[in-house]
Write an enzyme that holds these catalytic residues in place. Structure first.
Site, PDB file in Angstrom:
ATOM      1  N   HIS B  48       0.981  -0.533  -0.307  1.00 53.87           N
ATOM      2  CA  HIS B  48      -0.021  -0.262  -0.183  1.00 53.87           C
ATOM      3  C   HIS B  48       1.133   1.448  -0.239  1.00 53.87           C
ATOM      4  O   HIS B  48       0.531   2.013  -0.620  1.00 53.87           O
ATOM      5  CB  HIS B  48      -1.038  -0.064   1.384  1.00 53.87           C
ATOM      6  CG  HIS B  48      -1.959   0.722   1.371  1.00 53.87           C
ATOM      7  ND1 HIS B  48      -3.280   1.260   0.511  1.00 53.87           N
ATOM      8  CD2 HIS B  48      -2.140   2.092   1.774  1.00 53.87           C
ATOM      9  CE1 HIS B  48      -3.443   1.518   1.140  1.00 53.87           C
ATOM     10  NE2 HIS B  48      -3.069   2.406   1.447  1.00 53.87           N
ATOM     11  N   GLU B  70      -2.623  -5.743  -4.664  1.00 48.30           N
ATOM     12  CA  GLU B  70      -3.499  -4.980  -3.455  1.00 48.30           C
ATOM     13  C   GLU B  70      -4.645  -5.331  -3.166  1.00 48.30           C
ATOM     14  O   GLU B  70      -4.804  -5.729  -1.985  1.00 48.30           O
ATOM     15  CB  GLU B  70      -2.620  -3.332  -3.126  1.00 48.30           C
ATOM     16  CG  GLU B  70      -2.968  -2.998  -1.317  1.00 48.30           C
ATOM     17  CD  GLU B  70      -3.364  -1.295  -2.398  1.00 48.30           C
ATOM     18  OE1 GLU B  70      -2.192  -0.634  -1.533  1.00 48.30           O
ATOM     19  OE2 GLU B  70      -4.791  -1.439  -2.704  1.00 48.30           O
ATOM     20  N   ASN B 409      26.504 -22.459  -4.396  1.00 55.11           N
ATOM     21  CA  ASN B 409      27.391 -23.740  -4.702  1.00 55.11           C
ATOM     22  C   ASN B 409      26.530 -25.404  -4.377  1.00 55.11           C
ATOM     23  O   ASN B 409      26.458 -26.057  -3.821  1.00 55.11           O
ATOM     24  CB  ASN B 409      28.213 -23.570  -4.543  1.00 55.11           C
ATOM     25  CG  ASN B 409      29.779 -22.749  -6.102  1.00 55.11           C
ATOM     26  OD1 ASN B 409      28.355 -23.566  -6.923  1.00 55.11           O
ATOM     27  ND2 ASN B 409      30.965 -22.770  -5.929  1.00 55.11           N
TER      28      ASN B 409
END
Lengths: 161, 695
Positions: B48, B70, B409
């Site tokens: 918002h 929203e 990794n």
């Protein structure tokens, strides 16, 4: 008798809207050079300096300016004028120079400080092309102040190392 | 009245990025079916605020996109829609998308809206199912679900409190926004405007009544006023689809005094009232956050210390006025000692201001791990330990990339697939642990996994193939593991068939070493691997050894010094034309003559009269020839480049106690400068020294 200053002062009042700038001038090998006074940070006496390894010979080294590391350039060497021994009149003019996008603080070693003049920039004449002196490339223009001639420095070029 | 809004852009971007980080973190906490209302509220509030801000600043692409997001969040929040895993994924993608949009706006580039549009259509599809109206129409109006009776007339009473202007709001903008929604009729009430004698130009004395006929929903109107709802009395009433006598009546009826408006307000149906909900409050809280965030305890202790310093100063200046006697000298010394103490404390505490908890870096990993593990189809639990450990901000910024590399990794090559783990009798869920703690003057960051460990046999084969070691080399497992950090080891396509560790690992090591840190690996087959990163707490200060070369003073970082010794000339032999090598125990240490490298005259040249400082950088030991060892001290690193340029062999400068400038030696730069180069192996190869002689 009208002194150059008076003359300029008159001009200044007459041409206030013109591109009049104040220039600090200094002496090097009997010649007078000028830099825009707004670029001048301070004027110091010669002091001990820290040498930078493998720097060009006109870079004398660096000093501590209240916590900032400031490189110092010997203008005589930069201009390929024979060096003289530093004396009590030798001064370091600390300048704020705009280089490309950044601005740097650097000092120049000169023989002596001379005066402050107000000069209309448009009065500056180009350096004659055939000038044989090495340092003509560092001069942006020439102006007459009364009887004298002042060479305005091209700082960007001078400080570009 | 027009303000140059661009001055607030940076703050807006900063806040929005923070908001996005918060959204991301909370989204990762969401488990569909067990969601916590507060978590959803937090996400909603962040979205918002971003929407509000971007609307204000005219970033409509962001505002429009955030709007659909929203709306969905609002429905979940209200309980009218259940949260699904699909929602979470979509919302996470939106966070990425918003980040990209904001980045390009920040860089003043045209944002690429393709992804945003794609996501928005998805949102609209989800929302459209509920609204049961035309979905996925791509014109901008479709984002608002259209109600049945398409055109309604609302009566809006808007009575700003007198201080409205002081909150930076301008009714004119709101009115013109209202006008954009449909046909607007406006009445302004001037009754409150005081006599000219009492008139205060910075206060708002007007109030308005609007009749808006629009096909938009009431929420659109509420939205316009939501930033001022605490600073005004607002009532929105639906007048129905009327537009005629009835309306005229209302208009006439309001001879518009304050009381009448108040009455109208109370009479208004509760449903029509603007919701007083959390969003506005949270927006206000967000604006308070600025770019510098320092714990109040840190500031308090600084204030305390400055107080102490002032007292010490007063004491010393008092002493200075007295006549110097034996007694005053003693108290002077005491005072100076106290001053030294105060200064050190002050320095430490000022440095602490730059320190941030490492959670700033850690916080990006939950998302990373989630995404990668989904992609690799592995089950991973991420554990974060020592998140409150503090680290210098600059170090922090630079360590995050190497860490991402290592974590990626670990997930990719360290952890096994679920089947393999089960077959090996392990928990199907693999664990990656990030741990940070202080040790000495360093911070240590560990990246641990409980995967299969490094495959030493394969690494060895690979290293032999690439010519990094020879067949006959007998290396311990640890030494083999270290090989993955060597430059010759990597390039992705060659290694991917191998255990994979080693892709760009040399870059990781180089980046960490650039921070004056180090990285090590330890690994046990079948049990897992641990990467340990050691970093200095800050880059701004280092412990230095002052040395003298001719009349010049240089500083060698203490951390790279192994030992200092007097040279036993009988153990020096000459290699090639001019390189001297000292045999020290069973190593050969090349001697670098600093005065030659730095081109200084007047240094002592005979080896037996000078000192050798043995230093190490990047696994390479060299001896630096100096005239004398001076004191050791902590130095504050200053940049040479700020006003000059990079100087080879020098990493920076500092200011000594007497105000002189001294240069700090950059060991690895020096080795490069001297012409000594080290390829993959431990063997030292002496290259041409032409470059040195030239200088």
């Amino acid at each position: 008798m009208i002194t150059p200053q008076d003359d300029l002062h008159n001009k200044l009042t007459l041409e206030q809207d013109q591109d009049v700038k104040q220039f600090l001038t200094f002496i090097m090998a009997d010649e007078e050079y000028g830099v825009d006074i707004l670029t001048v940070q301070e004027i110091r006496s010669w002091e001990e300096i820290t040498v930078i390894p493998n720097a060009p010979d006109f870079v004398k080294g660096v000093i501590n300016l209240r916590g900032t590391i400031v490189p110092i350039i010997d203008l005589r060497r930069r201009f390929a004028i024979p060096a003289i021994e530093y004396g009590p009149l030798t001064v370091v003019i600390v300048l704020k120079v705009k280089l490309e996008s950044t601005s740097k603080i650097m000092g120049i070693v000169v023989d002596a400080v001379s005066d402050v003049y107000s000069i209309a920039e448009h009065e500056a004449k180009a350096v004659p092309h055939l000038s044989d002196s090495e340092h003509a490339q560092f001069v942006a223009g020439l102006v007459n102040v009364g009887e004298k001639m002042v060479a305005l420095l091209d700082l960007e070029k001078t400080m570009d190392i | 009245m027009s303000i140059d809004l661009s001055q607030f852009f940076e703050v807006f971007f900063e806040e929005s990025f923070e908001g996005l980080d918060a959204m991301e973190a909370e989204l990762l906490n969401l488990v569909p079916g067990e969601e916590d209302l507060e978590t959803i509220n937090t996400i909603f509030r962040a979205a918002h605020s971003i929407k509000g801000g971007s609307g204000t600043f005219g970033f409509t692409s962001v505002a429009d996109f955030t709007h659909v997001l929203e709306t969905l969040l609002d429905q979940i929040r209200e309980g009218s829609r259940d949260l699904t895993a699909e929602h979470v994924n979509l919302l996470l993608k939106s966070v990425d998308c918003l980040r990209a949009l904001l980045r390009s706006l920040q860089a003043e580039q045209q944002p690429d809206l393709a992804e945003a549009d794609e996501l928005r259509i998805k949102f609209e599809e989800i929302l459209g199912m509920r609204a049961a109206t035309k979905a996925a129409a791509s014109d901008t109006d479709s984002e608002e679900p259209v109600t049945e009776s398409s055109r309604n007339t609302f009566q809006i009473d808007f009575k700003p409190h007198h201080h409205l202007f002081k909150t930076g709001n301008e009714p004119l903008y709101m009115i013109s926004e209202l006008a954009e929604l449909g046909d607007l009729e406006t009445q302004a009430f001037q009754d409150d405007v005081p006599d000219i004698t009492d008139f205060a130009p910075e206060e708002c004395f007007l109030s308005w009544r609007f009749f808006l006929t629009t096909d938009k929903e009431q929420s659109c109107i509420e939205e316009i006023f939501e930033w001022v709802e605490d600073d005004a009395d607002i009532t929105i009433t639906l007048c129905g689809g009327l537009f005629g006598d009835e309306l005229e009546e209302t208009k006439v009826a309001q001879a518009a005094t304050d009381t009448e408006i108040k009455e109208a307000e109370t009479a208004a149906k509760p449903t029509a009232e603007v919701k007083k909900s959390a969003p506005v409050k949270s927006a206000a809280a967000n604006t308070e956050s600025t770019s510098i965030r320092v714990g109040i305890d840190k500031v308090d202790s600084l204030i305390n210390m400055v107080g102490e310093l002032v007292i010490t100063q007063a004491m010393l200046s008092q002493l200075g006025e007295q006549e110097i006697t034996e007694a005053t000298i003693a108290s002077l010394q005491e005072g100076l000692a106290q001053l030294a103490h105060n200064t050190r404390d002050l320095q430490e505490n000022v440095m602490r201001i730059r320190m941030l908890p490492i959670s700033f870096v850690f916080s990006r990993f939950p998302r990373l791990v989630r995404d990668i593990s989904q992609k690799l189809d592995k089950q991973v639990e991420l554990k974060l330990l020592g998140e409150q450990t503090e680290l210098d901000k600059t170090v922090m910024e630079k360590i995050s990339d190497p860490m991402v590399h290592l974590v990626r990794n670990s997930l990719d090559h360290g952890l096994e697939t679920v089947e393999k783990r089960v077959a090996a009798g392990k928990d199907p869920v693999g664990t990656v642990t990030l741990n940070a703690f202080h040790q000495g003057g360093n911070i240590v960051i560990e990246i641990m996994d409980d995967g299969q460990g490094l495959n030493t046999t394969k690494i060895r084969e690979k290293a032999i193939k690439n010519g990094l070691i020879s067949e006959s080399d007998d290396l311990s497992d640890n030494e083999i593991n270290e090989l993955i950090f060597l430059p010759g080891f990597s390039t992705a396509d060659q290694v991917s068939d191998l255990s994979g560790r080693g892709v760009g690992m040399d870059v990781v090591r180089r980046n960490i070493e650039a921070l004056s840190g180090s990285v090590e690996v330890s690994s046990a087959p079948g049990v897992g691997s641990t990467f340990t990163i050691r970093l200095p707490l800050t880059l701004a200060i280092l412990d230095g050894q002052l040395v003298r070369i001719a009349e010049h003073t240089y500083i060698i970082p203490l951390i790279s010094i192994i030992e200092s010794l007097q040279i036993d000339i009988s153990k020096v032999s000459r290699v090639g034309k001019d390189l001297d090598v000292l045999r020290l125990r069973d190593e050969y240490i090349p001697i670098l003559r600093l005065y030659t490298i730095f081109n200084h005259q007047g240094a002592i040249e005979t080896l037996d009269k000078t000192l050798l400082v043995v230093v190490e950088s990047d696994n390479q030991k060299v001896g630096l020839l100096v005239d004398d060892l001076l004191s050791q001290q902590q130095v504050v690193i200053k940049s040479l480049e700020a006003n000059y340029q990079k100087v080879d062999g020098v990493s920076g400068a500092t200011i000594l106690g007497d105000g002189r400038v001294s240069l700090i030696v950059d060991i690895s730069g020096l080795i490069k400068l001297s012409g000594l180069k080290k390829p993959g192996s431990q063997e030292l190869i002496i290259e041409s020294k032409a470059s040195l002689e030239a200088s």
